[in-house]
Motif scaffolding. Sequence first.
Motif, PDB file in Angstrom:
ATOM      1  N   TYR A 191      17.681   4.806   0.469  1.00 55.51           N
ATOM      2  CA  TYR A 191      17.152   5.282  -0.811  1.00 55.51           C
ATOM      3  C   TYR A 191      15.790   5.932  -0.599  1.00 55.51           C
ATOM      4  CZ  TYR A 191      14.727   5.095  -5.279  1.00 55.51           C
ATOM      5  OH  TYR A 191      13.985   5.419  -6.389  1.00 55.51           O
ATOM      6  N   TRP A 192      14.906   5.277   0.171  1.00 53.64           N
ATOM      7  CA  TRP A 192      13.557   5.798   0.384  1.00 53.64           C
ATOM      8  C   TRP A 192      13.551   7.010   1.300  1.00 53.64           C
ATOM      9  CZ3 TRP A 192       9.927   4.950  -2.887  1.00 53.64           C
ATOM     10  CH2 TRP A 192      10.012   3.826  -3.700  1.00 53.64           C
ATOM     11  N   SER A 250       6.929   7.489   0.812  1.00 52.69           N
ATOM     12  CA  SER A 250       8.362   7.169   0.770  1.00 52.69           C
ATOM     13  C   SER A 250       8.945   7.060   2.173  1.00 52.69           C
ATOM     14  CB  SER A 250       9.116   8.234  -0.026  1.00 52.69           C
ATOM     15  OG  SER A 250       8.730   8.199  -1.381  1.00 52.69           O
ATOM     16  N   TRP A 251       8.479   7.920   3.079  1.00 58.15           N
ATOM     17  CA  TRP A 251       8.991   7.886   4.452  1.00 58.15           C
ATOM     18  C   TRP A 251       8.577   6.584   5.139  1.00 58.15           C
ATOM     19  CZ3 TRP A 251       7.499  11.941   8.732  1.00 58.15           C
ATOM     20  CH2 TRP A 251       8.437  11.878   9.778  1.00 58.15           C
ATOM     21  N   ILE A 252       7.327   6.200   4.989  1.00 61.89           N
ATOM     22  CA  ILE A 252       6.872   4.934   5.578  1.00 61.89           C
ATOM     23  C   ILE A 252       7.589   3.766   4.911  1.00 61.89           C
ATOM     24  CG2 ILE A 252       4.899   3.434   6.034  1.00 61.89           C
ATOM     25  CD1 ILE A 252       3.150   6.042   5.903  1.00 61.89           C
ATOM     26  N   HIS A 253       7.766   3.849   3.601  1.00 65.66           N
ATOM     27  CA  HIS A 253       8.476   2.813   2.847  1.00 65.66           C
ATOM     28  C   HIS A 253       9.890   2.647   3.397  1.00 65.66           C
ATOM     29  CE1 HIS A 253       8.719   1.038  -1.492  1.00 65.66           C
ATOM     30  NE2 HIS A 253       9.389   0.298  -0.632  1.00 65.66           N
ATOM     31  N   LEU A 291       0.817  -1.220   0.000  1.00 61.71           N
ATOM     32  CA  LEU A 291       0.000   0.000   0.000  1.00 61.71           C
ATOM     33  C   LEU A 291       0.847   1.265   0.000  1.00 61.71           C
ATOM     34  CD1 LEU A 291      -2.803   1.257  -0.023  1.00 61.71           C
ATOM     35  CD2 LEU A 291      -2.884   0.974   2.466  1.00 61.71           C
ATOM     36  N   CYS A 292       1.971   1.276   0.695  1.00 60.13           N
ATOM     37  CA  CYS A 292       2.779   2.495   0.733  1.00 60.13           C
ATOM     38  C   CYS A 292       3.356   2.809  -0.640  1.00 60.13           C
ATOM     39  CB  CYS A 292       3.860   2.442   1.809  1.00 60.13           C
ATOM     40  SG  CYS A 292       5.323   1.490   1.415  1.00 60.13           S
ATOM     41  N   GLN A 293       3.541   1.794  -1.462  1.00 56.28           N
ATOM     42  CA  GLN A 293       4.042   2.036  -2.823  1.00 56.28           C
ATOM     43  C   GLN A 293       3.012   2.753  -3.685  1.00 56.28           C
ATOM     44  OE1 GLN A 293       7.062  -1.030  -4.332  1.00 56.28           O
ATOM     45  NE2 GLN A 293       5.525  -2.237  -3.240  1.00 56.28           N
ATOM     46  N   GLU A 294       1.761   2.736  -3.274  1.00 60.14           N
ATOM     47  CA  GLU A 294       0.707   3.422  -4.020  1.00 60.14           C
ATOM     48  C   GLU A 294       0.542   4.876  -3.594  1.00 60.14           C
ATOM     49  OE1 GLU A 294      -2.912   1.161  -3.911  1.00 60.14           O
ATOM     50  OE2 GLU A 294      -1.850  -0.721  -4.271  1.00 60.14           O
ATOM     51  N   LEU A 295       1.236   5.283  -2.525  1.00 57.46           N
ATOM     52  CA  LEU A 295       1.147   6.665  -2.071  1.00 57.46           C
ATOM     53  C   LEU A 295       2.189   7.486  -2.837  1.00 57.46           C
ATOM     54  CD1 LEU A 295       0.941   6.096   1.797  1.00 57.46           C
ATOM     55  CD2 LEU A 295      -0.954   6.474   0.215  1.00 57.46           C
ATOM     56  N   TRP A 337      10.940   3.373   6.416  1.00 57.83           N
ATOM     57  CA  TRP A 337      10.845   2.752   7.740  1.00 57.83           C
ATOM     58  C   TRP A 337      10.634   1.247   7.614  1.00 57.83           C
ATOM     59  CZ3 TRP A 337       7.299  -0.126  10.435  1.00 57.83           C
ATOM     60  CH2 TRP A 337       7.527  -0.267  11.803  1.00 57.83           C
ATOM     61  N   LEU A 338       9.776   0.841   6.695  1.00 55.48           N
ATOM     62  CA  LEU A 338       9.512  -0.587   6.514  1.00 55.48           C
ATOM     63  C   LEU A 338      10.779  -1.336   6.117  1.00 55.48           C
ATOM     64  CD1 LEU A 338       6.057  -0.367   4.726  1.00 55.48           C
ATOM     65  CD2 LEU A 338       6.488  -1.497   6.926  1.00 55.48           C
ATOM     66  N   HIS A 339      11.573  -0.744   5.223  1.00 55.18           N
ATOM     67  CA  HIS A 339      12.809  -1.425   4.820  1.00 55.18           C
ATOM     68  C   HIS A 339      13.840  -1.434   5.938  1.00 55.18           C
ATOM     69  CE1 HIS A 339      11.919  -2.813   0.851  1.00 55.18           C
ATOM     70  NE2 HIS A 339      11.330  -1.655   0.589  1.00 55.18           N
ATOM     71  N   ARG A 340      13.839  -0.403   6.767  1.00 52.20           N
ATOM     72  CA  ARG A 340      14.724  -0.417   7.936  1.00 52.20           C
ATOM     73  C   ARG A 340      14.272  -1.508   8.905  1.00 52.20           C
ATOM     74  NH1 ARG A 340      16.391   2.178  12.635  1.00 52.20           N
ATOM     75  NH2 ARG A 340      14.480   3.326  13.010  1.00 52.20           N
ATOM     76  N   GLN A 341      12.959  -1.639   9.076  1.00 52.73           N
ATOM     77  CA  GLN A 341      12.425  -2.694   9.940  1.00 52.73           C
ATOM     78  C   GLN A 341      12.817  -4.070   9.401  1.00 52.73           C
ATOM     79  OE1 GLN A 341       8.196  -3.550   9.772  1.00 52.73           O
ATOM     80  NE2 GLN A 341       8.121  -3.686  12.007  1.00 52.73           N
ATOM     81  N   GLU A 342      12.787  -4.198   8.099  1.00 53.60           N
ATOM     82  CA  GLU A 342      13.134  -5.457   7.440  1.00 53.60           C
ATOM     83  C   GLU A 342      14.622  -5.789   7.599  1.00 53.60           C
ATOM     84  OE1 GLU A 342      12.552  -7.058   2.866  1.00 53.60           O
ATOM     85  OE2 GLU A 342      13.227  -5.015   3.183  1.00 53.60           O
TER      86      GLU A 342
END
Length: 98
Positions: free
Chosen positions: A69-70, A51-54, A41-45, A56-61
């Motif tokens: 990058y994001w 991008s900021w949430i994206h 869903l964040c990729q659709e924003l 964070w998600l990759h940092r969480q991962e």
Amino acid sequence: MTADEIASSAAQDATYPTGLTDTEKVLWLAKAGRWDEAHDLCQELPNPAGSWIHAWLHRQEGDYGNACYWYARANKPAPASGAPLEDEWFQIARELAR
């Protein structure tokens, strides 16, 4: 919803409340541990919020390079790789939630 309300709902409810913005839905999904749904869903924003949430998600991962990058796409500084994820989620949610 406030950041605290989103966090509380994500901890207790099986699905996000009705009436949330797409940004709030992504925050809810991320807080609920539903990484794949939040990521999709964040990729659709199409804005810096997504991008900021994206990021964070990759940092969480654990993918700090991709997260950086994001963060750049969101015009936000990348936190140190070991910075607390919980603190950052609340920072993001407080800024982006209504």
